[in-house]
Write an enzyme that holds these catalytic residues in place. Sequence first.
Site, PDB file in Angstrom:
ATOM      1  N   THR A   1       0.882  -1.047  -0.045  1.00 21.66           N
ATOM      2  CA  THR A   1      -0.085   0.129  -0.019  1.00 21.66           C
ATOM      3  C   THR A   1       0.950   1.322   0.030  1.00 21.66           C
ATOM      4  O   THR A   1       1.745   1.252   0.715  1.00 21.66           O
ATOM      5  CB  THR A   1      -1.036  -0.050   1.151  1.00 21.66           C
ATOM      6  OG1 THR A   1      -1.960   0.990   0.919  1.00 21.66           O
ATOM      7  CG2 THR A   1      -0.472   0.243   2.510  1.00 21.66           C
TER       8      THR A   1
ATOM      9  N   CYS B   1      -3.764   8.180   7.147  1.00 20.52           N
ATOM     10  CA  CYS B   1      -4.230   6.715   7.182  1.00 20.52           C
ATOM     11  C   CYS B   1      -3.487   5.849   7.630  1.00 20.52           C
ATOM     12  O   CYS B   1      -2.258   6.114   7.991  1.00 20.52           O
ATOM     13  CB  CYS B   1      -4.424   6.253   5.758  1.00 20.52           C
ATOM     14  SG  CYS B   1      -5.534   7.409   4.724  1.00 20.52           S
TER      15      CYS B   1
ATOM     16  N   HIS C   1      -6.266  -0.777   4.586  1.00 24.01           N
ATOM     17  CA  HIS C   1      -5.820   0.860   4.342  1.00 24.01           C
ATOM     18  C   HIS C   1      -6.865   1.733   4.912  1.00 24.01           C
ATOM     19  O   HIS C   1      -7.597   2.090   4.078  1.00 24.01           O
ATOM     20  CB  HIS C   1      -5.495   1.079   2.889  1.00 24.01           C
ATOM     21  CG  HIS C   1      -4.840   2.530   2.858  1.00 24.01           C
ATOM     22  ND1 HIS C   1      -3.844   2.981   1.997  1.00 24.01           N
ATOM     23  CD2 HIS C   1      -5.051   3.812   3.402  1.00 24.01           C
ATOM     24  CE1 HIS C   1      -3.471   4.100   1.958  1.00 24.01           C
ATOM     25  NE2 HIS C   1      -4.188   4.859   2.850  1.00 24.01           N
TER      26      HIS C   1
END
Lengths: 160, 206
Positions: free
Chosen positions: A23, A29, A46
């Site tokens: 990711t 995040c 995520h």
Amino acid sequence: MTEWIRVGMAELKVGKAPAKIITLGLGSCIGVCAYNTTLKVGGIAHIMLPDSSLGIGTINQAKFADTAIPLLIEQLESQGAIKEQIIVRIVGGAEMFSASGQNVHLGVGERNIIAVEEICRRLNLVLSAKSTGGHAGKSVTLDLNTGVIEIKSMSSTFIL
Amino acid sequence: MFMMTDLNQIHFDILKEIGNIGAGHAATALSQLLSEKIEMTVPNVSILPFGDVSEIFGSAEDEAVAIYMRVFGDSPGKIVFLFSVPEAKTLVDMIARRPIGTTEEFQDYEQSGLKEIGNIMTGAYLHALTRLTGLQQISSVPFFCYDMVGAIINTALIDLGMIGDYALLIETQFSLTNRQINGHFFLIPDPGSLEIILGALGVGSA
């Protein structure tokens, strides 16, 4: 050829060795990485926000910490993993936009970190390592063959 | 609440026009500041699933410089300016009136220069938007960020996660005619602001 599984923002994906899950560009995040060593299965969620009660309308479960983490564990269990053997590591929750100690974004990174840790506690998950907070964006790669997590920021690359 | 999936072609055109007028004023301000000719593109209004957002500028891991501001008032939101690293350095040299190539790192002075550019352009953008819509708006102090473009964009969009799975970006590109500088200017309305802006222009209901 190694299979690469890409996880975008508000997405959740699982896979098994020899794939690698990646990711990119985690800011505030959090990338929640779960891995089972014996089965070599794992996944990354995520997540964007701490709590699904913040959401309006239909909820994408992968987006919120309180819904994404149980879903991630559930998906690994459906691949045969046993919850007690799943290790969780978390990356992200940075404050990207801050100046002179003043956080402009109501500390959403910090709120995400607190929520993720709390949910791991509530679910009795083993939270074995973390690279959270700070001000740097990070990319995360989970190698499902070895379980090694590589973190890349603009200034460095290191193993979690 | 007004969802992004409710937007029709008229709404898109109006949002484009907002981007056009706002960014036109912002580009004029920058042009006067630098004494340079500036061109801008027709704005692009895009609605993207979150999963795709970080890839809109090539690789999510590319380095970029951003100036970020919160917008407060009747229709809150965020404004983000995005530059590639070499372009941001050139811009600093221009505003500091020193030879191009002088800037090596983004120290306090360089950051301050870029923030000021962000400030002036945002002021012009919001002023134009206020005259158009009658909505009162005021911006926060500017924040500087030098990091991976994916991390910058994702974080700027985080609040939108509350109302759906899509990001609405009103984007205008501007370029300095005589230099290799392309800036991206984004207006990102907060959840709920979209219908206020459209409502102020008489097209609130889908």
